[in-house]
Design an enzyme around this catalytic site. Structure first.
Site, PDB file in Angstrom:
ATOM      1  N   VAL A 285       0.838  -1.204   0.000  1.00 29.75           N
ATOM      2  CA  VAL A 285       0.000   0.000   0.000  1.00 29.75           C
ATOM      3  C   VAL A 285       0.872   1.252   0.000  1.00 29.75           C
ATOM      4  O   VAL A 285       0.632   2.205  -0.751  1.00 29.75           O
ATOM      5  CB  VAL A 285      -0.948   0.000   1.217  1.00 29.75           C
ATOM      6  CG1 VAL A 285      -1.636   1.354   1.366  1.00 29.75           C
ATOM      7  CG2 VAL A 285      -1.997  -1.101   1.076  1.00 29.75           C
TER       8      VAL A 285
ATOM      9  N   TRP B  66       2.733   1.612  -3.299  1.00 35.58           N
ATOM     10  CA  TRP B  66       1.786   1.950  -4.362  1.00 35.58           C
ATOM     11  C   TRP B  66       1.419   3.433  -4.321  1.00 35.58           C
ATOM     12  O   TRP B  66       1.294   4.078  -5.365  1.00 35.58           O
ATOM     13  CB  TRP B  66       0.523   1.085  -4.224  1.00 35.58           C
ATOM     14  CG  TRP B  66      -0.534   1.423  -5.222  1.00 35.58           C
ATOM     15  CD1 TRP B  66      -0.609   1.004  -6.513  1.00 35.58           C
ATOM     16  CD2 TRP B  66      -1.681   2.257  -5.008  1.00 35.58           C
ATOM     17  NE1 TRP B  66      -1.729   1.519  -7.115  1.00 35.58           N
ATOM     18  CE2 TRP B  66      -2.403   2.291  -6.212  1.00 35.58           C
ATOM     19  CE3 TRP B  66      -2.166   2.970  -3.908  1.00 35.58           C
ATOM     20  CZ2 TRP B  66      -3.582   3.015  -6.356  1.00 35.58           C
ATOM     21  CZ3 TRP B  66      -3.341   3.693  -4.045  1.00 35.58           C
ATOM     22  CH2 TRP B  66      -4.033   3.712  -5.253  1.00 35.58           C
ATOM     23  N   HIS B  67       1.265   3.977  -3.111  1.00 35.96           N
ATOM     24  CA  HIS B  67       0.946   5.398  -3.008  1.00 35.96           C
ATOM     25  C   HIS B  67       2.089   6.264  -3.540  1.00 35.96           C
ATOM     26  O   HIS B  67       1.872   7.182  -4.323  1.00 35.96           O
ATOM     27  CB  HIS B  67       0.661   5.772  -1.552  1.00 35.96           C
ATOM     28  CG  HIS B  67      -0.753   5.532  -1.143  1.00 35.96           C
ATOM     29  ND1 HIS B  67      -1.168   4.365  -0.562  1.00 35.96           N
ATOM     30  CD2 HIS B  67      -1.862   6.311  -1.226  1.00 35.96           C
ATOM     31  CE1 HIS B  67      -2.462   4.429  -0.311  1.00 35.96           C
ATOM     32  NE2 HIS B  67      -2.906   5.598  -0.698  1.00 35.96           N
ATOM     33  N   ASP B  68       3.282   5.977  -3.087  1.00 37.40           N
ATOM     34  CA  ASP B  68       4.462   6.724  -3.522  1.00 37.40           C
ATOM     35  C   ASP B  68       5.684   6.046  -2.911  1.00 37.40           C
ATOM     36  O   ASP B  68       5.618   5.547  -1.798  1.00 37.40           O
ATOM     37  CB  ASP B  68       4.397   8.189  -3.062  1.00 37.40           C
ATOM     38  CG  ASP B  68       5.238   9.100  -3.943  1.00 37.40           C
ATOM     39  OD1 ASP B  68       6.000   8.572  -4.775  1.00 37.40           O
ATOM     40  OD2 ASP B  68       5.122  10.339  -3.806  1.00 37.40           O
TER      41      ASP B  68
END
Length: 622
Positions: free
Chosen positions: A502, A505-507
């Site tokens: 997670v 995936w966000h950054d």
């Protein structure tokens, strides 16, 4: 219908998403058919009354809570407004981050890049929301595919062809020359799913797509000038040519930032295809006209109407083998209403809804959903005109200049603005999809202030992503169980892996990794408390158990606020600075204790809201 009655329907859970008020395992057409049956309504009401205790809204305990609310909530807004007034001595430091507003005498805090982009493009997106479904209607009146196949296949052909053509035009306009990079990534991923031996598909899918996340970040979206400098002399002819091509980047040049959401759809297609290989003969709902069905497929399809599937069936029953075509794949991966930010639906669900319109899409509900979206947009605008918390944070403030109350409430409202800036695009794009005939899940279930459990909070925040994580990562890793210490340790490791993905995936940033791991660490006390204080042992003392749970919930709220400030607002250093400024003397400690009492009152209200939902027959796991 009066205005107050209509507003109640606007804010009804059924308006937000029918998945909250009816089982995902029951076809929604069954719910529609039962609406006018008094016997069904009486049975549901009796079942709901037996599942929850009597309401507490009119008890002396809750009248005390109302008194706290009447005083505390206006005070919270006043504190944030007070430090945002031009008369505040710190105002000149952050004034440069403010813009002219539409409310007379007030500027607007338009300093957040995400919301500024959404606000600036709102007229264009509104135009697309109207134009795209109208263009589809025109397409359907002109393009009439062959009617030799089943009705669903004919509708899929009509819709997917339109979605494919529109998607190509859409990304070319949005991303210009970078649209070829996107199509190249899509093509490679499709070849991995359909050409590799089956046993290699999952590993290849994860390696390729996670590798793409890193490659997109390291090359800044494969900027041609940067790539040319790697293979040739810096600022040579090749680099100049790359620089010229990069200038044709479309409306949104940073396509790689938006592509993270597309990565999820690529993984969904590959794994849905992978899982369909063993199931297609037994679970396919449509049989080719050229080959008779097998006895197993006839048995499995008995009683299932492909035009009226439950959501669970739409997701779990594999699409027909011929539906895993490149056209359908591109149409799904780049489906315009959900391309930029989601919500996320699986490939199986997209194909099923393309074949047969979901019964949950009803125009009165869609209109109410649109009204609700506009009211949220108005709320965001009002907050940004009167509370300049974002601009204050960007101006590198000296946090010790603020009181404990000001620091705490600036942080608290900062989280609300983060929630709203994410909520608005998700709701607008979901509204666009609903108007177009696709029903994706609602991403935000509850207000950010209406959460007391860390685990349940993540079920309700970005809900379609949470469902994606459960289907494609959490369950394949074995899920979780806290029945023993061994299984508990394994479960914690599973959650760490999920939240590591997670965060990446966000950054790809260290503070987001820290945020992801903090979330898991902060879940551990909740799991431990659930293990040590099981509800079944407190059945004879429900009030004491409620109070005990509320004390734990206050701790959860404080930890969730801290974790989200680290991940999405001020970072770890900023949080440490804020906490040290709050707790540097006894007045700050006293304020924290007072805030905990107020949170205790708020959590009791949250508990009763959920009990009220149970009395209406609604049981939400968040």
């Amino acid at each position: 219908m009066g205005l107050s009655s209509y507003l109640r329907k606007v804010y009804d859970l059924d308006t937000l998403d029918t998945r909250f008020t009816s089982s995902t395992s029951v076809p929604y057409q069954t719910v529609i058919d039962a609406r006018d049956d008094p016997a069904v309504e009486r049975e549901a009401a009796a079942r709901a009354r037996s599942s929850a205790p009597p309401p507490k809204w009119r008890t002396p305990e809750f009248f005390l809570y109302y008194m706290v609310f009447i005083v505390v909530v206006p005070y919270m807004f006043w504190v944030a407004y007070d430090v945002s007034r031009p008369s505040d001595p710190r105002y000149p430091k952050y004034e440069k981050y403010l813009s002219d507003g539409w409310i007379p005498g007030r500027k607007i805090d338009n300093s957040d890049a995400q919301y500024r982009t959404f606000r600036g493009n709102f007229p264009i997106m509104t135009g697309l929301l109207i134009f795209h479904p109208l263009l589809r209607k025109a397409w359907e009146s002109v393009y009439k595919p062959s009617a030799r196949g089943a009705r669903g296949s004919t509708r899929l052909d009509q819709r997917a062809t339109f979605d494919f053509i529109f998607a190509i035009a859409f990304i070319v306009i949005l991303h210009g020359i970078s649209s070829f990079k996107i199509l190249a990534i899509l093509t490679i991923n499709y070849q991995l799913a359909t050409k590799l031996p089956r046993k290699y598909v999952p590993a290849a899918t994860w390696i390729f797509n996670i590798g793409t996340l890193f490659a997109n970040e390291l090359t800044m979206g494969y900027r041609l000038q940067l790539l040319a400098n790697w293979v040739g002399p810096p600022w040579g002819p090749l680099a100049h040519w790359g620089y010229w091509l990069d200038r044709w980047g479309g409306i949104l040049t940073r396509w790689d930032i938006l592509f993270n959401i597309t990565i999820l759809r690529l993984i969904s297609f590959n794994l849905d295809y992978y899982w369909s290989i063993d199931k297609r003969s037994s679970n396919s709902l449509e049989v080719s006209a050229h080959s008779p069905p097998s006895p197993m497929s006839l048995h499995t399809k008995k009683g299932l109407d492909p035009a009226s599937l439950s959501e669970r069936d739409r997701i779990s029953i594999p699409a027909d083998i011929k539906d895993f075509s490149f056209r359908n794949y591109v149409a799904y991966a780049l489906y315009a209403p959900l391309y930029i930010a989601g919500p996320i639906i699986t490939f199986n669900d997209y194909i099923s809804q393309s074949k047969y319109r979901a019964a949950s899409i009803e125009w009165p509900r869609t209109i109410r959903y649109g009204v609700r979206f506009l009211l949220v947009l108005l709320a965001m605008e009002l907050i940004l005109h009167y509370d300049y918390v974002g601009a204050i944070s960007k101006a590198a403030p000296v946090w010790s200049d603020y009181t404990a109350a000001q620091l705490s409430l600036l942080s608290f409202f900062n989280l609300h603005i983060i929630w709203l800036k994410l909520l608005l695009p998700w709701r607008m794009f979901r509204l666009w999809a609903l108007v177009d005939g696709i029903d994706p899940p609602e991403n935000m279930v509850r207000c950010v202030s209406n959460n007391y459990s860390t685990q349940l909070f993540w079920r309700a925040w970005h809900r379609s992503y949470n469902r994606w994580l459960i289907r494609y990562i959490y369950i394949p890793l074995g899920g979780s169980s806290f029945r023993s210490w061994q299984s508990s340790v394994k479960s914690v490791v599973t959650y760490l892996l999920v939240f590591t993905f997670v965060a990446l995936w966000h950054d790809i940033k260290l503070r987001l990794l820290i945020w992801g791991w903090l979330i898991v660490i902060f879940m551990v006390p909740e799991w431990t408390a659930s293990y040590l204080f099981p509800k079944r042992k407190w059945e004879s003392r429900p009030t004491e158990y409620r109070m005990l749970c509320c004390i734990g919930a206050v701790g959860n709220v404080l930890m969730m606020i801290s974790a989200n400030l680290v991940g999405f607002a001020v970072g770890l250093d900023g949080l440490q600075s804020i906490l040290s400024s709050i707790l540097h003397d006894w007045s700050g400690v006293f304020f924290i204790l007072t805030a905990c009492i107020c949170l205790f009152v708020g959590v009791q209200i949250m508990f009763e809201i959920r009990e009220s939902e149970k009395r209406k027959g609604v049981v939400m796991k968040c």
